[in-house]
Design a protein around this motif. Structure first.
Motif, PDB file in Angstrom:
ATOM      1  N   HIS A   1       0.770  -1.166   0.005  1.00 16.61           N
ATOM      2  CA  HIS A   1      -0.104  -0.095   0.081  1.00 16.61           C
ATOM      3  C   HIS A   1       0.741   1.243   0.074  1.00 16.61           C
ATOM      4  CE1 HIS A   1       1.059  -0.420   4.392  1.00 16.61           C
ATOM      5  NE2 HIS A   1       0.950   0.858   4.364  1.00 16.61           N
ATOM      6  N   ILE A   2       2.230   0.918  -0.097  1.00 16.90           N
ATOM      7  CA  ILE A   2       3.000   2.236  -0.208  1.00 16.90           C
ATOM      8  C   ILE A   2       3.650   2.397  -1.516  1.00 16.90           C
ATOM      9  CG2 ILE A   2       5.330   3.114   0.803  1.00 16.90           C
ATOM     10  CD1 ILE A   2       5.141   1.151   3.117  1.00 16.90           C
ATOM     11  N   LEU A   3       3.119   3.461  -2.044  1.00 24.28           N
ATOM     12  CA  LEU A   3       3.098   3.777  -3.657  1.00 24.28           C
ATOM     13  C   LEU A   3       4.635   3.704  -3.844  1.00 24.28           C
ATOM     14  CD1 LEU A   3       0.213   6.139  -4.051  1.00 24.28           C
ATOM     15  CD2 LEU A   3       0.441   3.710  -4.991  1.00 24.28           C
ATOM     16  N   SER A   4       5.464   4.512  -3.070  1.00 26.86           N
ATOM     17  CA  SER A   4       7.107   4.711  -3.376  1.00 26.86           C
ATOM     18  C   SER A   4       7.601   3.451  -3.595  1.00 26.86           C
ATOM     19  CB  SER A   4       7.743   5.529  -2.248  1.00 26.86           C
ATOM     20  OG  SER A   4       7.446   5.123  -1.089  1.00 26.86           O
TER      21      SER A   4
ATOM     22  N   THR B   1      10.434  -0.444  -7.694  1.00 20.60           N
ATOM     23  CA  THR B   1      10.514  -1.952  -7.653  1.00 20.60           C
ATOM     24  C   THR B   1       9.554  -2.539  -9.165  1.00 20.60           C
ATOM     25  OG1 THR B   1      10.597  -2.012  -5.277  1.00 20.60           O
ATOM     26  CG2 THR B   1      10.500  -3.997  -6.662  1.00 20.60           C
ATOM     27  N   CYS B   2       8.405  -1.903  -9.208  1.00 21.84           N
ATOM     28  CA  CYS B   2       7.778  -2.568 -10.174  1.00 21.84           C
ATOM     29  C   CYS B   2       7.765  -2.104 -11.576  1.00 21.84           C
ATOM     30  CB  CYS B   2       6.167  -2.658  -9.430  1.00 21.84           C
ATOM     31  SG  CYS B   2       6.060  -3.438  -7.943  1.00 21.84           S
ATOM     32  N   GLU B   3       7.065  -2.889 -12.526  1.00 19.44           N
ATOM     33  CA  GLU B   3       6.931  -2.439 -13.922  1.00 19.44           C
ATOM     34  C   GLU B   3       5.581  -2.288 -14.285  1.00 19.44           C
ATOM     35  OE1 GLU B   3      10.648  -4.919 -15.875  1.00 19.44           O
ATOM     36  OE2 GLU B   3       9.172  -6.199 -14.573  1.00 19.44           O
TER      37      GLU B   3
ATOM     38  N   ILE C   1      -2.530  10.346  -7.328  1.00 16.86           N
ATOM     39  CA  ILE C   1      -3.198   9.445  -8.388  1.00 16.86           C
ATOM     40  C   ILE C   1      -3.948   8.324  -7.518  1.00 16.86           C
ATOM     41  CG2 ILE C   1      -2.615   7.851 -10.114  1.00 16.86           C
ATOM     42  CD1 ILE C   1      -0.091   9.687 -10.892  1.00 16.86           C
ATOM     43  N   PHE C   2      -3.225   7.789  -6.376  1.00 15.65           N
ATOM     44  CA  PHE C   2      -3.952   6.699  -5.828  1.00 15.65           C
ATOM     45  C   PHE C   2      -5.276   7.170  -5.122  1.00 15.65           C
ATOM     46  CE2 PHE C   2      -4.580   4.282  -1.930  1.00 15.65           C
ATOM     47  CZ  PHE C   2      -4.232   3.097  -2.407  1.00 15.65           C
ATOM     48  N   ALA C   3      -5.103   8.382  -4.690  1.00 11.02           N
ATOM     49  CA  ALA C   3      -6.454   9.233  -3.938  1.00 11.02           C
ATOM     50  C   ALA C   3      -7.684   9.221  -5.043  1.00 11.02           C
ATOM     51  CB  ALA C   3      -6.084  10.283  -3.171  1.00 11.02           C
ATOM     52  N   GLN C   4      -7.022   9.825  -6.200  1.00 11.31           N
ATOM     53  CA  GLN C   4      -8.156  10.158  -7.174  1.00 11.31           C
ATOM     54  C   GLN C   4      -8.735   8.675  -7.710  1.00 11.31           C
ATOM     55  OE1 GLN C   4      -7.231  13.304  -9.883  1.00 11.31           O
ATOM     56  NE2 GLN C   4      -5.752  14.123  -8.558  1.00 11.31           N
ATOM     57  N   LEU C   5      -7.714   7.850  -7.911  1.00 11.34           N
ATOM     58  CA  LEU C   5      -8.318   6.683  -8.597  1.00 11.34           C
ATOM     59  C   LEU C   5      -9.206   5.617  -7.586  1.00 11.34           C
ATOM     60  CD1 LEU C   5      -5.136   4.861 -10.159  1.00 11.34           C
ATOM     61  CD2 LEU C   5      -7.325   5.400 -11.455  1.00 11.34           C
ATOM     62  N   SER C   6      -8.821   5.949  -6.186  1.00 15.32           N
ATOM     63  CA  SER C   6      -9.725   5.381  -5.166  1.00 15.32           C
ATOM     64  C   SER C   6     -11.373   5.771  -5.085  1.00 15.32           C
ATOM     65  CB  SER C   6      -9.182   5.459  -3.840  1.00 15.32           C
ATOM     66  OG  SER C   6      -7.772   4.755  -3.688  1.00 15.32           O
ATOM     67  N   LYS C   7     -11.202   7.258  -5.427  1.00 15.72           N
ATOM     68  CA  LYS C   7     -12.505   8.127  -5.548  1.00 15.72           C
ATOM     69  C   LYS C   7     -13.283   7.529  -6.568  1.00 15.72           C
ATOM     70  CE  LYS C   7     -10.898  12.177  -3.022  1.00 15.72           C
ATOM     71  NZ  LYS C   7     -10.364  13.355  -3.173  1.00 15.72           N
ATOM     72  N   LYS C   8     -12.854   7.163  -7.830  1.00 16.56           N
ATOM     73  CA  LYS C   8     -13.528   6.720  -8.909  1.00 16.56           C
ATOM     74  C   LYS C   8     -14.123   5.167  -8.733  1.00 16.56           C
ATOM     75  CE  LYS C   8     -10.803   9.527 -12.025  1.00 16.56           C
ATOM     76  NZ  LYS C   8      -9.885   9.803 -13.217  1.00 16.56           N
ATOM     77  N   ALA C   9     -13.333   4.380  -7.923  1.00 17.07           N
ATOM     78  CA  ALA C   9     -13.817   3.169  -7.481  1.00 17.07           C
ATOM     79  C   ALA C   9     -15.266   2.905  -7.134  1.00 17.07           C
ATOM     80  CB  ALA C   9     -13.055   2.367  -6.660  1.00 17.07           C
ATOM     81  N   PRO C  10     -16.218   2.016  -7.770  1.00 18.12           N
ATOM     82  CA  PRO C  10     -17.458   1.821  -7.301  1.00 18.12           C
ATOM     83  C   PRO C  10     -17.695   1.289  -5.646  1.00 18.12           C
ATOM     84  CG  PRO C  10     -17.020   0.485  -9.177  1.00 18.12           C
ATOM     85  CD  PRO C  10     -15.589   1.035  -8.649  1.00 18.12           C
ATOM     86  N   SER C  11     -18.544   1.969  -5.020  1.00  9.83           N
ATOM     87  CA  SER C  11     -18.751   1.370  -3.750  1.00  9.83           C
ATOM     88  C   SER C  11     -19.121  -0.282  -3.384  1.00  9.83           C
ATOM     89  CB  SER C  11     -19.793   2.343  -3.120  1.00  9.83           C
ATOM     90  OG  SER C  11     -21.180   1.627  -3.589  1.00  9.83           O
ATOM     91  N   LYS C  12     -18.675  -0.499  -2.465  1.00 10.95           N
ATOM     92  CA  LYS C  12     -19.111  -1.962  -2.293  1.00 10.95           C
ATOM     93  C   LYS C  12     -20.444  -2.234  -2.186  1.00 10.95           C
ATOM     94  CE  LYS C  12     -14.818  -3.558   0.304  1.00 10.95           C
ATOM     95  NZ  LYS C  12     -14.269  -4.477   1.427  1.00 10.95           N
ATOM     96  N   ASN C  13     -21.252  -1.346  -1.570  1.00 13.49           N
ATOM     97  CA  ASN C  13     -22.580  -1.734  -1.682  1.00 13.49           C
ATOM     98  C   ASN C  13     -23.088  -1.522  -3.014  1.00 13.49           C
ATOM     99  OD1 ASN C  13     -22.849  -1.575   1.152  1.00 13.49           O
ATOM    100  ND2 ASN C  13     -23.203   0.972   1.225  1.00 13.49           N
TER     101      ASN C  13
END
Length: 315
Positions: free
Chosen positions: A193-196, A201-203, A299-311
């Protein structure tokens, strides 16, 4: 052409009435490091547990090098190495004793045991600690032992859950380099959950939020996913800050220095043309103007806001 090591199709899982994840799809090719992102409760852990064969999914399929994990779990799990967030170490064993035990659990043939242990130790840089009790190792070297147990049977997929958690900066750098070394001949999933950490590390990036996949692309695409919404403007004769706040689509403005202004805006990037035009008209003597790159956290925060809710996702 790289081979596809992991293929996830329509993965969904339901706890009681609620869907933890729904319709998750992605692939991982060999020699690639994939970052799996997700906040607490997003569905990341459920996805990883299913991927490692700990949990049977409600719907969908996972293939490890072409083998269906649910239909043929024993053969598929032979191809998976897993390091959980808390490494499963036996602290009163030496490094060699522990790795031999892990190799036996992984069904490594008796005649291949010693070679498998030596190879894993060498790759993880722990050969000089062969006879050291694990409880006497530093946190960084304990993590290396944990990674060694995950690769001792030469899996095609290595799953690492928060592998740099709790390490100091030097240890984090060492583990990052080790992960990149492992990925030279394996597919790696790096969960965090740590973006840095993912950035370093990742591609490839896969982000799960509210049980849905909200991003699936390369790290570069992730960095550029959202357009910049901040301008840094340098002016020789800067006007009062209220002048900038009155410009159409400007939501905030502040002086960084007497001649440098940070401007936050909504809408398109034509705001730069507006600033240039106003500078010419009013004699502000514009020296420099640049868009400020959106940070990974934003970016993480904005993408999270765009996600559908669990309900909304629940049946």
């Amino acid at each position: 052409m790289k081979n596809t090591i992991v293929k996830v199709e329509g993965l969904s899982h339901q706890y009681s009435k609620d869907w933890a994840i729904q319709d998750i799809n992605f692939e991982i090719k060999e020699n690639r490091i994939l970052g799996l992102l997700g906040s607490n409760g997003a569905g990341k852990s459920t996805t990883m547990n299913i991927l490692c064969g700990v949990l049977n999914q409600t719907k969908g399929n996972i293939y490890i090098d072409g083998i269906n994990l649910k239909e043929n779990p024993v053969e598929a799990k032979k191809l998976i190495g897993f390091l959980p967030q808390t490494p499963p170490l036996h602290l009163d064993l030496t490094v060699d004793e522990y790795l031999i035990h892990c190799a036996q659990l992984r069904l490594v043939k008796k005649e291949d045991l010693r070679n498998a242990v030596e190879k894993a130790k060498e790759k993880c840089g722990i050969s000089h600690f062969s006879h050291r009790l694990i409880k006497n190792l530093s946190g960084g070297y304990r993590q290396r032992v944990g990674i060694a147990q995950a690769i001792i049977h030469e899996p095609k997929l290595v799953v690492l859950d928060e592998p740099t958690n709790g390490l100091d900066p030097n240890q984090i750098l060492e583990v990052r380099n080790l992960i990149k070394k492992i990925a030279k001949d394996k597919a790696v999933i790096f969960s965090s959950h740590i973006l840095s950490e993912v950035q370093a590390t990742c591609e490839d990036i896969r982000m799960i939020e509210n049980g849905h996949m909200v991003f699936a692309d390369t790290l570069d695409a992730f960095n550029n996913y959202i357009q910049a919404n901040t301008l840094i403007v340098s002016l020789e004769n800067a006007p009062a800050i209220e002048t900038f706040k009155e410009i159409h689509n400007v939501t905030a403005a502040e002086f960084l220095t007497p001649k440098k202004v940070k401007i936050t805006f909504d809408g398109g990037q034509e705001i730069a043309e507006t600033i240039v035009s106003l500078s010419v008209q009013n004699g502000w003597k514009l020296r420099e103007i640049q868009f400020e790159k959106t940070s990974l956290d934003e970016i993480f925060a904005q993408l999270s806001k765009k996600a559908p809710s669990k309900n909304a996702a629940a049946l």
